[in-house]
Write a protein that holds these residues in place. Structure first.
Motif, PDB file in Angstrom:
ATOM      1  N   GLU A   1      44.648 -26.108   6.110  1.00 42.33           N
ATOM      2  CA  GLU A   1      44.770 -27.048   7.226  1.00 42.33           C
ATOM      3  C   GLU A   1      44.347 -26.387   8.534  1.00 42.33           C
ATOM      4  O   GLU A   1      43.620 -26.973   9.350  1.00 42.33           O
ATOM      5  CB  GLU A   1      46.211 -27.555   7.337  1.00 42.33           C
ATOM      6  CG  GLU A   1      46.566 -28.620   6.311  1.00 42.33           C
ATOM      7  CD  GLU A   1      48.021 -29.054   6.424  1.00 42.33           C
ATOM      8  OE1 GLU A   1      48.723 -28.532   7.320  1.00 42.33           O
ATOM      9  OE2 GLU A   1      48.448 -29.902   5.627  1.00 42.33           O
ATOM     10  N   THR A   2      44.801 -25.144   8.744  1.00 44.27           N
ATOM     11  CA  THR A   2      44.415 -24.400   9.946  1.00 44.27           C
ATOM     12  C   THR A   2      42.917 -24.167   9.968  1.00 44.27           C
ATOM     13  O   THR A   2      42.246 -24.388  10.986  1.00 44.27           O
ATOM     14  CB  THR A   2      45.157 -23.055   9.998  1.00 44.27           C
ATOM     15  OG1 THR A   2      46.558 -23.282  10.061  1.00 44.27           O
ATOM     16  CG2 THR A   2      44.725 -22.235  11.206  1.00 44.27           C
ATOM     17  N   LEU A   3      42.399 -23.715   8.848  1.00 44.38           N
ATOM     18  CA  LEU A   3      40.971 -23.428   8.733  1.00 44.38           C
ATOM     19  C   LEU A   3      40.141 -24.684   8.997  1.00 44.38           C
ATOM     20  O   LEU A   3      39.189 -24.660   9.795  1.00 44.38           O
ATOM     21  CB  LEU A   3      40.685 -22.884   7.336  1.00 44.38           C
ATOM     22  CG  LEU A   3      39.253 -22.819   6.858  1.00 44.38           C
ATOM     23  CD1 LEU A   3      38.451 -21.895   7.734  1.00 44.38           C
ATOM     24  CD2 LEU A   3      39.203 -22.363   5.411  1.00 44.38           C
ATOM     25  N   ALA A   4      40.492 -25.786   8.367  1.00 41.86           N
ATOM     26  CA  ALA A   4      39.733 -27.024   8.526  1.00 41.86           C
ATOM     27  C   ALA A   4      39.788 -27.523   9.966  1.00 41.86           C
ATOM     28  O   ALA A   4      38.780 -27.986  10.514  1.00 41.86           O
ATOM     29  CB  ALA A   4      40.266 -28.089   7.571  1.00 41.86           C
ATOM     30  N   ARG A   5      40.953 -27.416  10.591  1.00 43.56           N
ATOM     31  CA  ARG A   5      41.088 -27.867  11.979  1.00 43.56           C
ATOM     32  C   ARG A   5      40.175 -27.069  12.905  1.00 43.56           C
ATOM     33  O   ARG A   5      39.440 -27.640  13.728  1.00 43.56           O
ATOM     34  CB  ARG A   5      42.544 -27.732  12.436  1.00 43.56           C
ATOM     35  CG  ARG A   5      42.737 -28.037  13.914  1.00 43.56           C
ATOM     36  CD  ARG A   5      44.190 -27.873  14.330  1.00 43.56           C
ATOM     37  NE  ARG A   5      44.766 -26.608  13.933  1.00 43.56           N
ATOM     38  CZ  ARG A   5      44.529 -25.453  14.546  1.00 43.56           C
ATOM     39  NH1 ARG A   5      43.702 -25.410  15.581  1.00 43.56           N
ATOM     40  NH2 ARG A   5      45.109 -24.350  14.125  1.00 43.56           N
ATOM     41  N   VAL A   6      40.193 -25.740  12.756  1.00 44.48           N
ATOM     42  CA  VAL A   6      39.359 -24.895  13.625  1.00 44.48           C
ATOM     43  C   VAL A   6      37.881 -25.202  13.423  1.00 44.48           C
ATOM     44  O   VAL A   6      37.122 -25.343  14.393  1.00 44.48           O
ATOM     45  CB  VAL A   6      39.647 -23.404  13.362  1.00 44.48           C
ATOM     46  CG1 VAL A   6      38.639 -22.522  14.104  1.00 44.48           C
ATOM     47  CG2 VAL A   6      41.062 -23.039  13.786  1.00 44.48           C
ATOM     48  N   LEU A   7      37.455 -25.315  12.176  1.00 42.26           N
ATOM     49  CA  LEU A   7      36.037 -25.544  11.907  1.00 42.26           C
ATOM     50  C   LEU A   7      35.593 -26.916  12.404  1.00 42.26           C
ATOM     51  O   LEU A   7      34.503 -27.051  12.986  1.00 42.26           O
ATOM     52  CB  LEU A   7      35.753 -25.401  10.410  1.00 42.26           C
ATOM     53  CG  LEU A   7      35.976 -24.010   9.817  1.00 42.26           C
ATOM     54  CD1 LEU A   7      35.581 -23.991   8.351  1.00 42.26           C
ATOM     55  CD2 LEU A   7      35.204 -22.943  10.580  1.00 42.26           C
TER      56      LEU A   7
ATOM     57  N   PHE B   1      43.657 -19.873  15.281  1.00 37.80           N
ATOM     58  CA  PHE B   1      44.067 -19.644  13.893  1.00 37.80           C
ATOM     59  C   PHE B   1      45.565 -19.362  13.760  1.00 37.80           C
ATOM     60  O   PHE B   1      46.040 -19.073  12.659  1.00 37.80           O
ATOM     61  CB  PHE B   1      43.279 -18.470  13.300  1.00 37.80           C
ATOM     62  CG  PHE B   1      41.907 -18.829  12.822  1.00 37.80           C
ATOM     63  CD1 PHE B   1      41.691 -19.308  11.551  1.00 37.80           C
ATOM     64  CD2 PHE B   1      40.813 -18.705  13.667  1.00 37.80           C
ATOM     65  CE1 PHE B   1      40.423 -19.643  11.101  1.00 37.80           C
ATOM     66  CE2 PHE B   1      39.538 -19.039  13.237  1.00 37.80           C
ATOM     67  CZ  PHE B   1      39.344 -19.510  11.953  1.00 37.80           C
ATOM     68  N   GLY B   2      46.293 -19.407  14.861  1.00 36.21           N
ATOM     69  CA  GLY B   2      47.718 -19.119  14.810  1.00 36.21           C
ATOM     70  C   GLY B   2      48.026 -17.650  14.593  1.00 36.21           C
ATOM     71  O   GLY B   2      49.108 -17.301  14.111  1.00 36.21           O
ATOM     72  N   LEU B   3      47.104 -16.782  14.975  1.00 33.44           N
ATOM     73  CA  LEU B   3      47.252 -15.344  14.739  1.00 33.44           C
ATOM     74  C   LEU B   3      47.484 -14.556  16.025  1.00 33.44           C
ATOM     75  O   LEU B   3      47.479 -13.325  16.008  1.00 33.44           O
ATOM     76  CB  LEU B   3      46.007 -14.789  14.027  1.00 33.44           C
ATOM     77  CG  LEU B   3      45.708 -15.331  12.633  1.00 33.44           C
ATOM     78  CD1 LEU B   3      44.354 -14.816  12.148  1.00 33.44           C
ATOM     79  CD2 LEU B   3      46.804 -14.939  11.646  1.00 33.44           C
ATOM     80  N   GLU B   4      47.698 -15.241  17.140  1.00 36.29           N
ATOM     81  CA  GLU B   4      47.823 -14.565  18.426  1.00 36.29           C
ATOM     82  C   GLU B   4      48.933 -13.515  18.412  1.00 36.29           C
ATOM     83  O   GLU B   4      48.785 -12.419  18.956  1.00 36.29           O
ATOM     84  CB  GLU B   4      48.082 -15.599  19.523  1.00 36.29           C
ATOM     85  CG  GLU B   4      48.134 -15.013  20.922  1.00 36.29           C
ATOM     86  CD  GLU B   4      48.393 -16.089  21.966  1.00 36.29           C
ATOM     87  OE1 GLU B   4      48.230 -15.803  23.174  1.00 36.29           O
ATOM     88  OE2 GLU B   4      48.774 -17.215  21.573  1.00 36.29           O
ATOM     89  N   SER B   5      50.063 -13.834  17.773  1.00 33.81           N
ATOM     90  CA  SER B   5      51.197 -12.902  17.756  1.00 33.81           C
ATOM     91  C   SER B   5      50.918 -11.659  16.925  1.00 33.81           C
ATOM     92  O   SER B   5      51.655 -10.668  17.022  1.00 33.81           O
ATOM     93  CB  SER B   5      52.449 -13.606  17.227  1.00 33.81           C
ATOM     94  OG  SER B   5      52.269 -14.002  15.871  1.00 33.81           O
ATOM     95  N   LEU B   6      49.853 -11.711  16.105  1.00 35.98           N
ATOM     96  CA  LEU B   6      49.515 -10.567  15.247  1.00 35.98           C
ATOM     97  C   LEU B   6      48.345  -9.755  15.799  1.00 35.98           C
ATOM     98  O   LEU B   6      47.818  -8.881  15.112  1.00 35.98           O
ATOM     99  CB  LEU B   6      49.165 -11.066  13.838  1.00 35.98           C
ATOM    100  CG  LEU B   6      50.276 -11.796  13.088  1.00 35.98           C
ATOM    101  CD1 LEU B   6      49.746 -12.355  11.765  1.00 35.98           C
ATOM    102  CD2 LEU B   6      51.458 -10.869  12.826  1.00 35.98           C
ATOM    103  N   ALA B   7      47.947 -10.020  17.030  1.00 35.84           N
ATOM    104  CA  ALA B   7      46.764  -9.377  17.602  1.00 35.84           C
ATOM    105  C   ALA B   7      46.850  -7.851  17.558  1.00 35.84           C
ATOM    106  O   ALA B   7      45.852  -7.178  17.298  1.00 35.84           O
ATOM    107  CB  ALA B   7      46.552  -9.852  19.040  1.00 35.84           C
TER     108      ALA B   7
END
Length: 253
Positions: free
Chosen positions: A186-192, A133-139
């Motif tokens: 776009e991120t959401l659709a790609r992951v799903l 989800f591109g959230l790794e840096s916000l873990a």
């Protein structure tokens, strides 16, 4: 396309208001279905019935052939159906990573105050989901410090951590800045799509609908009044007038 979810004759009224007035709808395996319609049309009621938050007064909801209408939310989640809410349901005092770990613990039925939440296996899985989800840096960021777009993605990432086969989303771009909406979806659709998860999403942004939906169902006063490919449904003069609020310039006065 083989249906995985089938709503058949769903009815539910609140006093004299018909929130569901004979809803018939199938959701196909791997499909992205958008639900649109004016406020109060019954869109969220449909999601609530499919996820156990409301029980229909009549009708059936078949999940892979099993009638799940009226089952509690936890049992429906265990069968492979997850949801996200219009307002993100995060544990705001915890970091994003701990939120994901909590979702994994709930999925495994293994949460305990006496055992560490950030177990190595769970932490690794949570970080892989956040990376997608591109959230790794916000873990390690507390959930209450996220901007609205990141909060939405984190909320949906928690739903994905439950390993659903179908995800129902209530206005995934609500409250998100216009400049962020398309990137988030776009991120959401790609992951799903990468994980093979089908999706039903309530949405008011027609650009999001036209770009990401495989099919569009239009709600009005508890009924489905149109159902088909986005290019056909969104070009329908009545849908454009009554739902989107655009008058057809070529229509007769």
């Amino acid at each position: 396309m083989k249906p995985i979810l089938q709503a058949q004759g769903l009815r539910l009224a609140f006093g004299g208001v018909k929130a569901a007035d004979g809803i018939d709808l199938d959701v196909g395996e791997g499909e992205f279905l958008a639900i649109i319609g004016p406020n109060g049309a019954g869109k969220t009621t449909f999601i609530n019935m499919c996820t156990g938050w409301l029980k229909p007064q009549s009708g059936r909801i078949l999940w892979r052939g099993e009638d799940i209408a009226g089952l509690p939310p936890r049992r429906i989640t265990q069968r492979g159906i997850a949801r996200s809410f219009q307002l993100p349901q995060l544990f705001t005092e915890h970091t994003v990573l701990r939120n994901l770990a909590l979702a994994i613990a709930a999925r495994e039925g293994a949460f305990s105050l006496l055992r560490p939440l950030l177990r190595p296996g769970w932490t690794k899985e949570a970080m892989e989901i956040l990376r997608g989800f591109g959230l790794e840096s916000l873990a390690d960021t507390r959930a209450d410090a996220l901007n609205e777009g990141s909060r939405k993605l984190a909320d949906i990432a928690m739903a994905v951590a439950l390993k659903p086969r179908l995800l129902l989303m209530d206005e995934p771009t609500s409250g998100v800045a216009a400049s962020e909406k398309l990137g988030i979806v776009e991120t959401l659709a790609r992951v799903l799509r990468e994980t093979g998860v089908s999706a039903v999403f309530v949405e008011h942004d027609m650009e999001v609908v036209s770009r990401f939906a495989d099919r569009v169902a239009v709600w009005s006063q508890g009924r489905i009044v149109a159902n088909g490919p986005p290019e056909a449904v969104l070009a329908d003069p009545e849908v454009r007038r009554e739902v989107i609020g655009i008058e057809d310039a070529h229509a007769a006065p």
